[in-house]
Design a protein around this motif. Structure first.
Motif, PDB file in Angstrom:
ATOM      1  N   ALA A  32     -41.291 -72.398   9.756  1.00 38.83           N
ATOM      2  CA  ALA A  32     -40.828 -71.921   8.454  1.00 38.83           C
ATOM      3  C   ALA A  32     -41.231 -72.969   7.430  1.00 38.83           C
ATOM      4  N   ALA A  33     -41.922 -72.549   6.381  1.00 39.34           N
ATOM      5  CA  ALA A  33     -42.366 -73.487   5.351  1.00 39.34           C
ATOM      6  C   ALA A  33     -41.857 -73.025   3.987  1.00 39.34           C
ATOM      7  N   PHE A  34     -41.327 -73.980   3.212  1.00 36.60           N
ATOM      8  CA  PHE A  34     -40.838 -73.683   1.869  1.00 36.60           C
ATOM      9  C   PHE A  34     -40.903 -74.954   1.038  1.00 36.60           C
ATOM     10  N   ALA A  35     -40.834 -74.777  -0.270  1.00 32.24           N
ATOM     11  CA  ALA A  35     -40.947 -75.910  -1.192  1.00 32.24           C
ATOM     12  C   ALA A  35     -39.665 -76.742  -1.187  1.00 32.24           C
ATOM     13  N   ALA A  36     -39.820 -78.019  -1.452  1.00 32.42           N
ATOM     14  CA  ALA A  36     -38.678 -78.936  -1.561  1.00 32.42           C
ATOM     15  C   ALA A  36     -38.021 -78.767  -2.935  1.00 32.42           C
ATOM     16  N   GLY A  37     -36.841 -79.387  -3.101  1.00 33.71           N
ATOM     17  CA  GLY A  37     -36.203 -79.435  -4.409  1.00 33.71           C
ATOM     18  C   GLY A  37     -35.244 -78.310  -4.692  1.00 33.71           C
ATOM     19  N   LEU A  38     -34.696 -77.676  -3.683  1.00 32.75           N
ATOM     20  CA  LEU A  38     -33.755 -76.577  -3.895  1.00 32.75           C
ATOM     21  C   LEU A  38     -32.461 -77.117  -4.504  1.00 32.75           C
ATOM     22  N   ALA A  39     -31.921 -76.424  -5.487  1.00 33.37           N
ATOM     23  CA  ALA A  39     -30.678 -76.817  -6.153  1.00 33.37           C
ATOM     24  C   ALA A  39     -29.745 -75.608  -6.200  1.00 33.37           C
ATOM     25  N   PRO A  40     -28.432 -75.824  -6.445  1.00 34.12           N
ATOM     26  CA  PRO A  40     -27.502 -74.696  -6.504  1.00 34.12           C
ATOM     27  C   PRO A  40     -27.976 -73.614  -7.478  1.00 34.12           C
ATOM     28  N   GLY A  41     -27.978 -72.365  -7.001  1.00 33.92           N
ATOM     29  CA  GLY A  41     -28.389 -71.222  -7.798  1.00 33.92           C
ATOM     30  C   GLY A  41     -29.881 -70.929  -7.766  1.00 33.92           C
ATOM     31  N   ASN A  42     -30.665 -71.770  -7.123  1.00 30.94           N
ATOM     32  CA  ASN A  42     -32.122 -71.579  -7.069  1.00 30.94           C
ATOM     33  C   ASN A  42     -32.547 -70.993  -5.719  1.00 30.94           C
ATOM     34  N   SER A  43     -33.719 -70.355  -5.758  1.00 34.31           N
ATOM     35  CA  SER A  43     -34.311 -69.773  -4.544  1.00 34.31           C
ATOM     36  C   SER A  43     -35.750 -70.252  -4.411  1.00 34.31           C
ATOM     37  N   THR A  44     -36.248 -70.199  -3.201  1.00 31.58           N
ATOM     38  CA  THR A  44     -37.645 -70.513  -2.935  1.00 31.58           C
ATOM     39  C   THR A  44     -38.168 -69.575  -1.852  1.00 31.58           C
ATOM     40  N   SER A  45     -39.445 -69.293  -1.897  1.00 34.49           N
ATOM     41  CA  SER A  45     -40.076 -68.430  -0.889  1.00 34.49           C
ATOM     42  C   SER A  45     -40.247 -69.180   0.423  1.00 34.49           C
ATOM     43  N   VAL A  46     -40.081 -68.463   1.504  1.00 30.69           N
ATOM     44  CA  VAL A  46     -40.281 -69.006   2.850  1.00 30.69           C
ATOM     45  C   VAL A  46     -41.426 -68.229   3.493  1.00 30.69           C
ATOM     46  N   THR A  47     -42.359 -68.950   4.109  1.00 30.71           N
ATOM     47  CA  THR A  47     -43.449 -68.341   4.867  1.00 30.71           C
ATOM     48  C   THR A  47     -43.256 -68.690   6.333  1.00 30.71           C
ATOM     49  N   TYR A  48     -43.278 -67.681   7.177  1.00 29.84           N
ATOM     50  CA  TYR A  48     -43.123 -67.872   8.617  1.00 29.84           C
ATOM     51  C   TYR A  48     -44.480 -67.692   9.290  1.00 29.84           C
ATOM     52  N   THR A  49     -44.843 -68.654  10.129  1.00 29.22           N
ATOM     53  CA  THR A  49     -46.084 -68.582  10.903  1.00 29.22           C
ATOM     54  C   THR A  49     -45.773 -68.822  12.373  1.00 29.22           C
ATOM     55  N   ALA A  50     -46.713 -68.470  13.219  1.00 31.84           N
ATOM     56  CA  ALA A  50     -46.569 -68.681  14.658  1.00 31.84           C
ATOM     57  C   ALA A  50     -47.833 -69.321  15.203  1.00 31.84           C
ATOM     58  N   SER A  51     -47.666 -70.243  16.154  1.00 29.68           N
ATOM     59  CA  SER A  51     -48.779 -70.886  16.858  1.00 29.68           C
ATOM     60  C   SER A  51     -48.700 -70.484  18.321  1.00 29.68           C
ATOM     61  N   ASN A  52     -49.810 -69.994  18.854  1.00 31.63           N
ATOM     62  CA  ASN A  52     -49.868 -69.518  20.232  1.00 31.63           C
ATOM     63  C   ASN A  52     -50.844 -70.378  21.034  1.00 31.63           C
ATOM     64  N   PRO A  53     -50.349 -71.235  21.946  1.00 35.03           N
ATOM     65  CA  PRO A  53     -51.231 -72.089  22.733  1.00 35.03           C
ATOM     66  C   PRO A  53     -51.775 -71.436  23.997  1.00 35.03           C
ATOM     67  N   ASN A  54     -51.415 -70.187  24.248  1.00 38.96           N
ATOM     68  CA  ASN A  54     -51.767 -69.505  25.495  1.00 38.96           C
ATOM     69  C   ASN A  54     -53.139 -68.854  25.436  1.00 38.96           C
ATOM     70  N   SER A  55     -53.628 -68.435  26.586  1.00 42.45           N
ATOM     71  CA  SER A  55     -54.966 -67.841  26.685  1.00 42.45           C
ATOM     72  C   SER A  55     -54.981 -66.346  26.402  1.00 42.45           C
ATOM     73  N   SER A  56     -53.827 -65.768  26.099  1.00 44.93           N
ATOM     74  CA  SER A  56     -53.782 -64.345  25.735  1.00 44.93           C
ATOM     75  C   SER A  56     -52.981 -64.177  24.448  1.00 44.93           C
ATOM     76  N   SER A  57     -53.333 -63.158  23.695  1.00 43.45           N
ATOM     77  CA  SER A  57     -52.632 -62.864  22.451  1.00 43.45           C
ATOM     78  C   SER A  57     -51.223 -62.371  22.771  1.00 43.45           C
ATOM     79  N   THR A  58     -50.326 -62.483  21.793  1.00 44.93           N
ATOM     80  CA  THR A  58     -48.958 -62.007  21.979  1.00 44.93           C
ATOM     81  C   THR A  58     -48.431 -61.458  20.666  1.00 44.93           C
ATOM     82  N   THR A  59     -47.436 -60.607  20.751  1.00 48.66           N
ATOM     83  CA  THR A  59     -46.839 -60.014  19.563  1.00 48.66           C
ATOM     84  C   THR A  59     -45.523 -60.717  19.255  1.00 48.66           C
ATOM     85  N   VAL A  60     -45.318 -61.025  17.977  1.00 47.22           N
ATOM     86  CA  VAL A  60     -44.104 -61.701  17.530  1.00 47.22           C
ATOM     87  C   VAL A  60     -43.400 -60.820  16.510  1.00 47.22           C
TER      88      VAL A  60
END
Length: 157
Positions: free
Chosen positions: A54-82
């Motif tokens: 989960a990645a988001f910007a620093a500096g959150l304060a009361p009443g503020n929002s920030t976008s979160v981006t979710y990524t996945a890393s797959n070290p295996n030899s076959s694809s997978t669904t998340v």
């Protein structure tokens, strides 16, 4: 019985050879067999877990929002669904007076195929987005969250 001429003997010999050949061919035509069999092979499953980030910007304060981006890393030899689960918020131990309940976090995204690892490294893909909000509690000091490290964790369904 009448004697066969030389020509007749040749015809008789040829007919005998043809009959033997035909009988042998007929035997092949009537051969049949029955039987059964089976085979098995184990499917390869990834032995290493897929890692969600989960990645988001620093500096959150009361009443503020920030976008979160979710990524996945797959070290295996076959694809997978998340498919993202429900995210949670934790706060570093040095900021015990910062209540994780003062934060709201969402995650949205469908089932995403995360490619298999390659020689260049793990396969990766963006699997969703969301929002992290620090709720403004009017009349309550939220100073305990100043400088806190906020961690968003999410699992896969």
């Amino acid at each position: 019985m009448r004697k066969l001429s030389k020509k007749g003997k040749i015809y008789a010999a040829a007919a005998t050879v043809a009959l033997v050949a035909a009988s042998g061919g007929a035997a092949y035509a009537y051969w049949s067999t029955t039987g059964s069999g089976s085979g098995a092979a184990a499917n390869s499953a990834g032995t290493s877990p897929v890692t969600l980030h989960a990645a988001f910007a620093a500096g959150l304060a009361p009443g503020n929002s920030t976008s979160v981006t979710y990524t996945a890393s797959n070290p295996n030899s076959s694809s997978t669904t998340v498919t993202l689960g429900t995210p949670t918020v934790t706060i570093d131990a040095a900021h015990a007076s910062c209540d994780p309940g003062w934060f709201q976090v969402t995650a949205s995204g469908g089932s995403t195929l995360v490619p298999a690892a390659t020689v260049a490294g793990p396969g990766s893909a963006q699997v969703g987005t969301g929002t992290l909000t620090m709720v403004d509690l009017s009349g309550t000091s939220q100073d305990g969250c100043k400088g806190a490290t906020v961690t968003v964790s999410v699992g896969s369904n």
